[in-house]
Write a protein that holds these residues in place. Structure first.
Motif, PDB file in Angstrom:
ATOM      1  N   CYS A 134       0.034  -4.834   5.113  1.00 48.19           N
ATOM      2  CA  CYS A 134      -0.601  -4.257   4.178  1.00 48.19           C
ATOM      3  C   CYS A 134       0.123  -4.435   2.815  1.00 48.19           C
ATOM      4  N   CYS A 163       0.958  -0.976   0.878  1.00 44.77           N
ATOM      5  CA  CYS A 163       2.404  -0.259   1.514  1.00 44.77           C
ATOM      6  C   CYS A 163       3.386  -1.245   1.220  1.00 44.77           C
ATOM      7  N   HIS A 169      -5.347   2.014   4.458  1.00 45.57           N
ATOM      8  CA  HIS A 169      -5.834   1.065   3.294  1.00 45.57           C
ATOM      9  C   HIS A 169      -6.805   0.059   3.872  1.00 45.57           C
ATOM     10  N   CYS A 208      -2.606   2.133   8.372  1.00 43.17           N
ATOM     11  CA  CYS A 208      -1.983   3.077   7.083  1.00 43.17           C
ATOM     12  C   CYS A 208      -3.096   3.644   6.471  1.00 43.17           C
TER      13      CYS A 208
HETATM   14 ZN   LIG Z   1      -1.306   0.062   3.642  1.00 45.76          ZN
END
Ligand SMILES: [Zn+2]
Ligand SMILES: [Zn+2]
Ligand SMILES: [Zn+2]
Length: 309
Positions: A123, A126, A102, A100
Protein backbone atom coordinates in the motif's frame (compact mmCIF):
# COMPACT_ATOMS: atom_id res chain seq x y z
CA UNK A 1 -45.21 -9.09 -20.19
CA UNK A 2 -44.57 -6.61 -17.36
CA UNK A 3 -40.93 -5.66 -17.00
CA UNK A 4 -39.26 -6.38 -13.68
CA UNK A 5 -36.21 -4.40 -14.83
CA UNK A 6 -35.32 -0.75 -14.77
CA UNK A 7 -35.01 -0.64 -18.53
CA UNK A 8 -38.17 -0.99 -20.59
CA UNK A 9 -38.89 -4.08 -22.63
CA UNK A 10 -38.42 -3.44 -26.34
CA UNK A 11 -41.47 -4.48 -28.34
CA UNK A 12 -40.40 -6.88 -31.05
CA UNK A 13 -40.14 -10.57 -31.81
CA UNK A 14 -37.76 -12.79 -29.82
CA UNK A 15 -36.48 -15.21 -32.42
CA UNK A 16 -36.14 -18.90 -31.61
CA UNK A 17 -32.57 -19.05 -32.91
CA UNK A 18 -31.57 -16.27 -30.52
CA UNK A 19 -32.95 -18.33 -27.65
CA UNK A 20 -31.11 -21.40 -28.91
CA UNK A 21 -27.85 -19.47 -29.16
CA UNK A 22 -28.32 -18.05 -25.67
CA UNK A 23 -28.97 -21.54 -24.27
CA UNK A 24 -25.93 -22.98 -26.05
CA UNK A 25 -23.77 -20.28 -24.42
CA UNK A 26 -25.12 -20.80 -20.90
CA UNK A 27 -27.88 -18.18 -20.71
CA UNK A 28 -31.65 -17.85 -20.80
CA UNK A 29 -32.92 -15.06 -23.04
CA UNK A 30 -35.42 -13.21 -20.85
CA UNK A 31 -36.46 -10.27 -23.01
CA UNK A 32 -35.46 -7.67 -25.54
CA UNK A 33 -34.84 -4.45 -23.67
CA UNK A 34 -33.99 -0.79 -24.17
CA UNK A 35 -33.71 -0.81 -27.97
CA UNK A 36 -33.40 -3.25 -30.83
CA UNK A 37 -29.74 -3.99 -30.04
CA UNK A 38 -30.05 -5.17 -26.43
CA UNK A 39 -31.20 -8.30 -24.61
CA UNK A 40 -31.71 -9.24 -20.99
CA UNK A 41 -29.98 -12.56 -20.25
CA UNK A 42 -30.05 -14.79 -17.20
CA UNK A 43 -26.92 -16.76 -16.36
CA UNK A 44 -27.58 -20.50 -16.00
CA UNK A 45 -24.64 -20.81 -13.61
CA UNK A 46 -25.50 -18.13 -11.03
CA UNK A 47 -29.07 -17.12 -12.05
CA UNK A 48 -27.95 -13.49 -12.18
CA UNK A 49 -29.37 -11.40 -15.00
CA UNK A 50 -27.64 -8.74 -17.04
CA UNK A 51 -27.88 -6.76 -20.24
CA UNK A 52 -25.97 -7.90 -23.29
CA UNK A 53 -25.84 -6.77 -26.88
CA UNK A 54 -27.60 -8.99 -29.37
CA UNK A 55 -24.49 -8.78 -31.53
CA UNK A 56 -22.29 -9.99 -28.65
CA UNK A 57 -24.58 -12.94 -27.97
CA UNK A 58 -24.67 -14.02 -31.61
CA UNK A 59 -20.99 -13.47 -32.46
CA UNK A 60 -19.14 -13.92 -29.17
CA UNK A 61 -19.37 -15.45 -25.72
CA UNK A 62 -21.05 -12.95 -23.37
CA UNK A 63 -19.45 -12.75 -19.90
CA UNK A 64 -21.76 -12.91 -16.92
CA UNK A 65 -20.70 -9.90 -14.78
CA UNK A 66 -21.90 -11.65 -11.61
CA UNK A 67 -19.81 -14.76 -12.25
CA UNK A 68 -16.86 -12.54 -13.20
CA UNK A 69 -17.17 -10.57 -9.95
CA UNK A 70 -17.38 -13.83 -7.97
CA UNK A 71 -14.21 -15.13 -9.65
CA UNK A 72 -12.43 -11.85 -8.97
CA UNK A 73 -13.54 -11.89 -5.33
CA UNK A 74 -12.22 -15.42 -4.93
CA UNK A 75 -8.84 -14.47 -6.42
CA UNK A 76 -8.69 -11.34 -4.24
CA UNK A 77 -9.47 -13.40 -1.12
CA UNK A 78 -6.66 -15.78 -2.02
CA UNK A 79 -4.41 -12.71 -2.31
CA UNK A 80 -5.50 -11.55 1.14
CA UNK A 81 -7.55 -8.54 0.02
CA UNK A 82 -11.19 -7.69 -0.73
CA UNK A 83 -12.47 -7.00 -4.23
CA UNK A 84 -14.66 -3.88 -4.31
CA UNK A 85 -15.40 -3.60 -8.02
CA UNK A 86 -13.83 -2.74 -11.36
CA UNK A 87 -11.93 0.56 -11.49
CA UNK A 88 -14.29 2.91 -13.34
CA UNK A 89 -11.37 4.87 -14.80
CA UNK A 90 -9.05 2.15 -16.03
CA UNK A 91 -9.76 -0.95 -18.03
CA UNK A 92 -8.16 -4.10 -16.58
CA UNK A 93 -7.97 -2.56 -13.11
CA UNK A 94 -10.03 -3.31 -10.04
CA UNK A 95 -10.45 -1.57 -6.72
CA UNK A 96 -9.48 -3.55 -3.65
CA UNK A 97 -9.46 -3.03 0.10
CA UNK A 98 -6.06 -3.88 1.55
CA UNK A 99 -5.68 -5.36 5.06
CA UNK A 100 -4.59 -1.89 6.27
CA UNK A 101 -8.01 -0.53 5.23
CA UNK A 102 -6.84 1.59 2.29
CA UNK A 103 -8.45 1.20 -1.13
CA UNK A 104 -5.96 0.35 -3.88
CA UNK A 105 -6.45 0.27 -7.64
CA UNK A 106 -4.50 -2.61 -9.14
CA UNK A 107 -4.45 -4.63 -12.33
CA UNK A 108 -6.38 -7.90 -12.09
CA UNK A 109 -3.37 -9.61 -13.57
CA UNK A 110 -1.25 -8.46 -10.60
CA UNK A 111 -3.84 -9.81 -8.13
CA UNK A 112 -3.65 -13.17 -9.92
CA UNK A 113 0.11 -13.23 -9.39
CA UNK A 114 -0.24 -12.25 -5.72
CA UNK A 115 -2.82 -15.02 -5.20
CA UNK A 116 -0.33 -17.50 -6.70
CA UNK A 117 2.35 -16.25 -4.31
CA UNK A 118 4.55 -14.81 -7.08
CA UNK A 119 4.61 -11.30 -5.69
CA UNK A 120 3.40 -9.21 -2.76
CA UNK A 121 1.13 -6.21 -2.43
CA UNK A 122 2.24 -2.91 -0.98
CA UNK A 123 0.00 0.00 0.00
CA UNK A 124 1.68 3.24 -1.11
CA UNK A 125 -0.17 5.34 1.49
CA UNK A 126 1.14 3.19 4.34
CA UNK A 127 4.56 3.01 2.68
CA UNK A 128 4.83 6.81 2.49
CA UNK A 129 3.77 7.07 6.13
CA UNK A 130 6.55 4.61 7.06
CA UNK A 131 9.13 6.57 5.08
CA UNK A 132 8.02 9.70 6.94
CA UNK A 133 8.20 7.94 10.31
CA UNK A 134 11.73 6.69 9.61
CA UNK A 135 12.87 10.19 8.53
CA UNK A 136 11.43 11.67 11.76
CA UNK A 137 13.64 9.37 13.76
CA UNK A 138 16.65 11.01 12.05
CA UNK A 139 15.30 14.54 12.65
CA UNK A 140 13.74 15.15 9.23
CA UNK A 141 10.20 15.83 8.11
CA UNK A 142 9.23 14.23 4.82
CA UNK A 143 7.56 16.94 2.71
CA UNK A 144 6.90 14.89 -0.40
CA UNK A 145 8.40 13.80 -3.64
CA UNK A 146 11.27 15.82 -5.11
CA UNK A 147 9.97 18.70 -7.29
CA UNK A 148 12.57 17.75 -9.92
CA UNK A 149 10.58 14.57 -10.48
CA UNK A 150 13.56 12.32 -9.89
CA UNK A 151 11.93 9.17 -8.57
CA UNK A 152 14.61 8.28 -6.04
CA UNK A 153 14.65 11.68 -4.31
CA UNK A 154 12.37 13.16 -1.67
CA UNK A 155 12.07 16.64 -0.20
CA UNK A 156 12.76 16.90 3.54
CA UNK A 157 12.84 19.63 6.18
CA UNK A 158 15.47 19.33 8.89
CA UNK A 159 14.52 20.22 12.49
CA UNK A 160 16.64 23.39 12.04
CA UNK A 161 14.19 24.50 9.33
CA UNK A 162 16.42 23.87 6.34
CA UNK A 163 14.72 22.16 3.39
CA UNK A 164 16.71 19.90 1.12
CA UNK A 165 16.27 17.03 -1.26
CA UNK A 166 17.81 13.74 -0.26
CA UNK A 167 18.14 10.44 -2.05
CA UNK A 168 15.64 8.07 -0.53
CA UNK A 169 18.21 5.31 -0.04
CA UNK A 170 20.45 7.69 1.93
CA UNK A 171 17.59 8.79 4.16
CA UNK A 172 16.61 5.18 4.82
CA UNK A 173 20.09 4.47 6.14
CA UNK A 174 20.24 7.77 8.08
CA UNK A 175 23.00 9.15 5.84
CA UNK A 176 21.79 12.72 5.55
CA UNK A 177 23.93 15.68 6.62
CA UNK A 178 22.00 18.94 6.75
CA UNK A 179 23.39 21.64 4.44
CA UNK A 180 21.72 24.27 6.63
CA UNK A 181 23.14 23.58 10.07
CA UNK A 182 25.86 21.11 9.17
CA UNK A 183 24.56 18.47 11.54
CA UNK A 184 24.52 14.85 10.61
CA UNK A 185 22.94 12.02 12.43
CA UNK A 186 25.66 10.92 14.80
CA UNK A 187 24.22 7.89 16.48
CA UNK A 188 25.88 4.62 15.61
CA UNK A 189 22.86 2.46 15.05
CA UNK A 190 22.22 -0.86 13.46
CA UNK A 191 19.60 -1.63 10.90
CA UNK A 192 16.90 -4.10 10.09
CA UNK A 193 16.35 -4.12 6.36
CA UNK A 194 13.97 -5.72 3.92
CA UNK A 195 15.05 -6.49 0.38
CA UNK A 196 13.08 -7.75 -2.55
CA UNK A 197 15.25 -10.05 -4.66
CA UNK A 198 14.30 -11.10 -8.18
CA UNK A 199 16.29 -13.85 -9.88
CA UNK A 200 15.67 -13.90 -13.62
CA UNK A 201 14.32 -16.97 -15.36
CA UNK A 202 16.90 -19.63 -16.18
CA UNK A 203 17.04 -22.57 -18.57
CA UNK A 204 14.22 -24.49 -16.91
CA UNK A 205 13.22 -22.17 -14.09
CA UNK A 206 10.70 -19.33 -14.03
CA UNK A 207 11.57 -15.91 -12.58
CA UNK A 208 11.89 -16.20 -8.82
CA UNK A 209 10.87 -13.55 -6.27
CA UNK A 210 12.09 -13.55 -2.70
CA UNK A 211 12.12 -11.33 0.38
CA UNK A 212 15.16 -11.07 2.60
CA UNK A 213 14.76 -9.72 6.10
CA UNK A 214 18.15 -9.02 7.62
CA UNK A 215 20.13 -7.13 10.18
CA UNK A 216 23.32 -5.17 9.61
CA UNK A 217 25.56 -2.78 11.52
CA UNK A 218 26.26 -0.91 8.26
CA UNK A 219 24.16 0.30 5.35
CA UNK A 220 23.74 -2.61 2.96
CA UNK A 221 24.29 -0.76 -0.27
CA UNK A 222 26.32 -3.16 -2.30
CA UNK A 223 23.67 -5.85 -2.04
CA UNK A 224 25.09 -8.13 -4.66
CA UNK A 225 28.50 -8.21 -3.10
CA UNK A 226 27.42 -8.24 0.52
CA UNK A 227 24.80 -10.94 0.09
CA UNK A 228 26.69 -12.93 -2.52
CA UNK A 229 23.90 -12.55 -5.05
CA UNK A 230 24.22 -13.64 -8.64
CA UNK A 231 25.23 -10.83 -10.99
CA UNK A 232 21.91 -10.82 -12.83
CA UNK A 233 19.81 -10.64 -9.65
CA UNK A 234 17.65 -7.54 -9.22
CA UNK A 235 17.55 -6.13 -5.72
CA UNK A 236 15.20 -3.51 -4.35
CA UNK A 237 15.54 -1.99 -0.89
CA UNK A 238 11.99 -2.03 0.44
CA UNK A 239 12.49 -0.83 3.96
CA UNK A 240 15.08 0.05 6.58
CA UNK A 241 14.52 0.33 10.31
CA UNK A 242 17.25 2.06 12.33
CA UNK A 243 17.72 0.59 15.80
CA UNK A 244 19.55 2.25 18.69
CA UNK A 245 22.10 -0.54 19.00
CA UNK A 246 23.36 -3.66 17.29
CA UNK A 247 22.20 -5.71 20.24
CA UNK A 248 18.63 -4.43 19.94
CA UNK A 249 18.59 -4.86 16.16
CA UNK A 250 19.91 -8.41 16.36
CA UNK A 251 17.47 -9.42 19.09
CA UNK A 252 14.48 -7.88 17.27
CA UNK A 253 15.48 -9.55 14.01
CA UNK A 254 15.78 -12.98 15.56
CA UNK A 255 12.46 -12.64 17.38
CA UNK A 256 10.81 -11.55 14.11
CA UNK A 257 12.21 -14.59 12.29
CA UNK A 258 10.99 -16.91 15.02
CA UNK A 259 7.48 -15.49 14.82
CA UNK A 260 7.38 -15.44 11.01
CA UNK A 261 8.72 -18.96 10.54
CA UNK A 262 6.42 -20.50 13.15
CA UNK A 263 3.31 -18.66 11.91
CA UNK A 264 4.06 -19.10 8.18
CA UNK A 265 6.35 -22.11 7.70
CA UNK A 266 5.09 -22.44 4.09
CA UNK A 267 6.59 -19.02 3.27
CA UNK A 268 10.13 -19.95 4.31
CA UNK A 269 12.22 -20.71 1.23
CA UNK A 270 14.22 -23.94 1.65
CA UNK A 271 17.98 -23.53 1.35
CA UNK A 272 18.18 -26.12 -1.45
CA UNK A 273 16.08 -23.88 -3.70
CA UNK A 274 18.62 -21.07 -3.31
CA UNK A 275 21.81 -23.05 -3.77
CA UNK A 276 24.03 -21.43 -6.37
CA UNK A 277 21.91 -18.29 -6.60
CA UNK A 278 23.05 -16.58 -3.41
CA UNK A 279 25.31 -17.17 -0.46
CA UNK A 280 22.68 -16.18 2.05
CA UNK A 281 20.16 -18.99 2.27
CA UNK A 282 18.64 -18.32 5.67
CA UNK A 283 15.79 -15.93 6.42
CA UNK A 284 14.56 -15.79 2.86
CA UNK A 285 10.80 -15.65 2.45
CA UNK A 286 8.24 -15.95 -0.29
CA UNK A 287 6.81 -12.63 -1.54
CA UNK A 288 3.29 -13.19 -0.21
CA UNK A 289 4.70 -12.72 3.29
CA UNK A 290 5.31 -9.01 2.58
CA UNK A 291 2.33 -7.65 4.59
CA UNK A 292 3.21 -9.86 7.57
CA UNK A 293 6.87 -8.77 7.49
CA UNK A 294 5.80 -5.12 7.22
CA UNK A 295 3.52 -5.60 10.23
CA UNK A 296 6.38 -7.24 12.13
CA UNK A 297 8.65 -4.26 11.35
CA UNK A 298 5.87 -1.82 12.34
CA UNK A 299 5.65 -3.55 15.70
CA UNK A 300 9.41 -3.42 16.21
CA UNK A 301 9.48 0.30 15.27
CA UNK A 302 6.65 1.12 17.67
CA UNK A 303 8.38 -0.83 20.44
CA UNK A 304 11.72 0.92 19.77
CA UNK A 305 10.07 4.36 19.79
CA UNK A 306 8.25 3.58 23.04
CA UNK A 307 11.37 2.43 24.87
CA UNK A 308 13.49 5.33 23.58
CA UNK A 309 10.84 7.72 24.93
ZN1 LIG B 1 -2.43 1.24 3.63
ZN1 LIG C 1 -23.28 -15.88 -13.72
ZN1 LIG D 1 19.78 21.41 9.79
Amino acid sequence: MPSTYDTPVFPGPVHAHWQATAASKGFDLIARIRDRYHLQLRCQTCSGSFTAKLFTLMRHQPLCPHCLAARRSAVANAAGITFLGPDPDRRGYGRFRAPCGHVLARQFELIDRIAKGATGLRCETCHNAREAAEARRFGWERLGYCPSGRPNYRLYRHHCGHVQRIAQANMLWGQCDCAGCGQGWNAKPSFLYLLRIVLPAGANRPTRHYLKLGYSAHPVKRHRHQLGLARDAQVELMRVLAMASGHLACRAEQAAHRRLTSAHPEAVVPATELAGAMNVVREIYRPMLLPMIEAELDRIAAEADRTSG
